[in-house]
Design a protein around this motif. Structure first.
Motif, PDB file in Angstrom:
ATOM      1  N   ASP A   8       3.329   3.410 -13.126  1.00 38.88           N
ATOM      2  CA  ASP A   8       3.535   2.630 -11.913  1.00 38.88           C
ATOM      3  C   ASP A   8       2.457   2.907 -10.886  1.00 38.88           C
ATOM      4  O   ASP A   8       1.825   3.958 -10.896  1.00 38.88           O
ATOM      5  CB  ASP A   8       4.898   2.960 -11.301  1.00 38.88           C
ATOM      6  N   ARG A   9       2.276   1.940  -9.986  1.00 40.83           N
ATOM      7  CA  ARG A   9       1.360   2.111  -8.868  1.00 40.83           C
ATOM      8  C   ARG A   9       2.177   2.249  -7.596  1.00 40.83           C
ATOM      9  O   ARG A   9       3.256   1.687  -7.490  1.00 40.83           O
ATOM     10  CB  ARG A   9       0.436   0.909  -8.759  1.00 40.83           C
ATOM     11  N   THR A  10       1.638   2.980  -6.646  1.00 40.36           N
ATOM     12  CA  THR A  10       2.285   3.165  -5.363  1.00 40.36           C
ATOM     13  C   THR A  10       1.585   2.280  -4.351  1.00 40.36           C
ATOM     14  O   THR A  10       0.381   2.408  -4.136  1.00 40.36           O
ATOM     15  CB  THR A  10       2.200   4.639  -4.920  1.00 40.36           C
ATOM     16  N   LYS A  11       2.342   1.358  -3.746  1.00 40.21           N
ATOM     17  CA  LYS A  11       1.768   0.458  -2.738  1.00 40.21           C
ATOM     18  C   LYS A  11       1.566   1.245  -1.443  1.00 40.21           C
ATOM     19  O   LYS A  11       2.477   1.913  -0.969  1.00 40.21           O
ATOM     20  CB  LYS A  11       2.693  -0.717  -2.494  1.00 40.21           C
ATOM     21  N   ILE A  12       0.373   1.158  -0.903  1.00 43.35           N
ATOM     22  CA  ILE A  12       0.048   1.841   0.342  1.00 43.35           C
ATOM     23  C   ILE A  12      -0.886   0.946   1.155  1.00 43.35           C
ATOM     24  O   ILE A  12      -1.335  -0.095   0.670  1.00 43.35           O
ATOM     25  CB  ILE A  12      -0.627   3.217   0.105  1.00 43.35           C
ATOM     26  N   ASP A  31      -3.170  -0.080  -3.254  1.00 40.67           N
ATOM     27  CA  ASP A  31      -2.248   0.653  -4.129  1.00 40.67           C
ATOM     28  C   ASP A  31      -3.026   1.712  -4.882  1.00 40.67           C
ATOM     29  O   ASP A  31      -4.248   1.655  -4.981  1.00 40.67           O
ATOM     30  CB  ASP A  31      -1.430  -0.267  -5.033  1.00 40.67           C
ATOM     31  N   SER A  33      -2.642   4.924  -8.188  1.00 40.12           N
ATOM     32  CA  SER A  33      -1.931   5.620  -9.255  1.00 40.12           C
ATOM     33  C   SER A  33      -2.736   6.862  -9.589  1.00 40.12           C
ATOM     34  O   SER A  33      -3.773   7.113  -8.976  1.00 40.12           O
ATOM     35  CB  SER A  33      -1.792   4.723 -10.495  1.00 40.12           C
ATOM     36  N   LEU A  37      -7.203   2.937  -8.316  1.00 41.71           N
ATOM     37  CA  LEU A  37      -6.668   2.290  -7.122  1.00 41.71           C
ATOM     38  C   LEU A  37      -7.160   0.855  -7.016  1.00 41.71           C
ATOM     39  O   LEU A  37      -8.093   0.442  -7.694  1.00 41.71           O
ATOM     40  CB  LEU A  37      -7.041   3.080  -5.862  1.00 41.71           C
TER      41      LEU A  37
END
Length: 155
Positions: A8-12, A31, A33, A37
């Motif tokens: 999964d990727r983390t949305k930022i 985003d 990981s 990015l």
């Protein structure tokens, strides 16, 4: 068919600076990981370029894997801890090699994809070796055939 992600990727939304071979400029990371990015910039770096991304005192090194319409994707030189990156921990955010290996154990599809890619390379190697051997037999046959030809004298 789109390539399935292995994690999964983390949305930022984090402001950062990117340094490439030409200049240093501001970007926005969208985003992230452990492997890479997604970022946006008015002047995105070009495909294949190696870059450094600076966020506070952290420097992420990677290669641009795609670039289109002000957005670009980067694959990191080494895997990182997203939690350490986001929390602003001091020190290294690089994941130890052991942590990298356990990610594959937790994701059978990643292991399957890696095994499939290895088997494709091995298959290519076998076919290339067979083609080389066949070419050598053909060259020897032609050489032997041409060597047995005699030209009559006085003709």
């Amino acid at each position: 068919m789109a390539k399935q992600r292995t994690e999964d990727r983390t949305k930022i939304m984090v402001r950062a600076n990117v340094r490439d071979a030409y200049e240093r400029r501001e970007i926005c990371i969208l985003d992230i990981s452990t492997r890479g990015l997604l970022a946006s910039a008015s002047d995105a770096p070009v495909y294949g370029e190696f870059i450094e991304i600076e966020v506070d005192d952290k420097v992420l090194v990677g290669q641009v894997k795609w670039s289109k319409e002000g957005r670009f994707g980067v694959v990191f030189q080494q895997r990182i801890s997203v939690i350490s990156f986001l929390s602003g921990d001091k020190g290294s955010i690089a994941l130890p090699r052991k942590a990298v290996a356990t990610t594959y154990a937790k994701n059978p599809m990643a292991t399957f994809d890696a095994s499939r890619q290895l088997s494709q390379w091995l298959q290519f190697g076998v076919f290339a070796a067979a083609a080389f051997v066949a070419a050598m037999y053909i060259v020897q046959a032609i050489h032997a055939g041409l060597g047995s030809i005699t030209i009559p004298s006085g003709a």
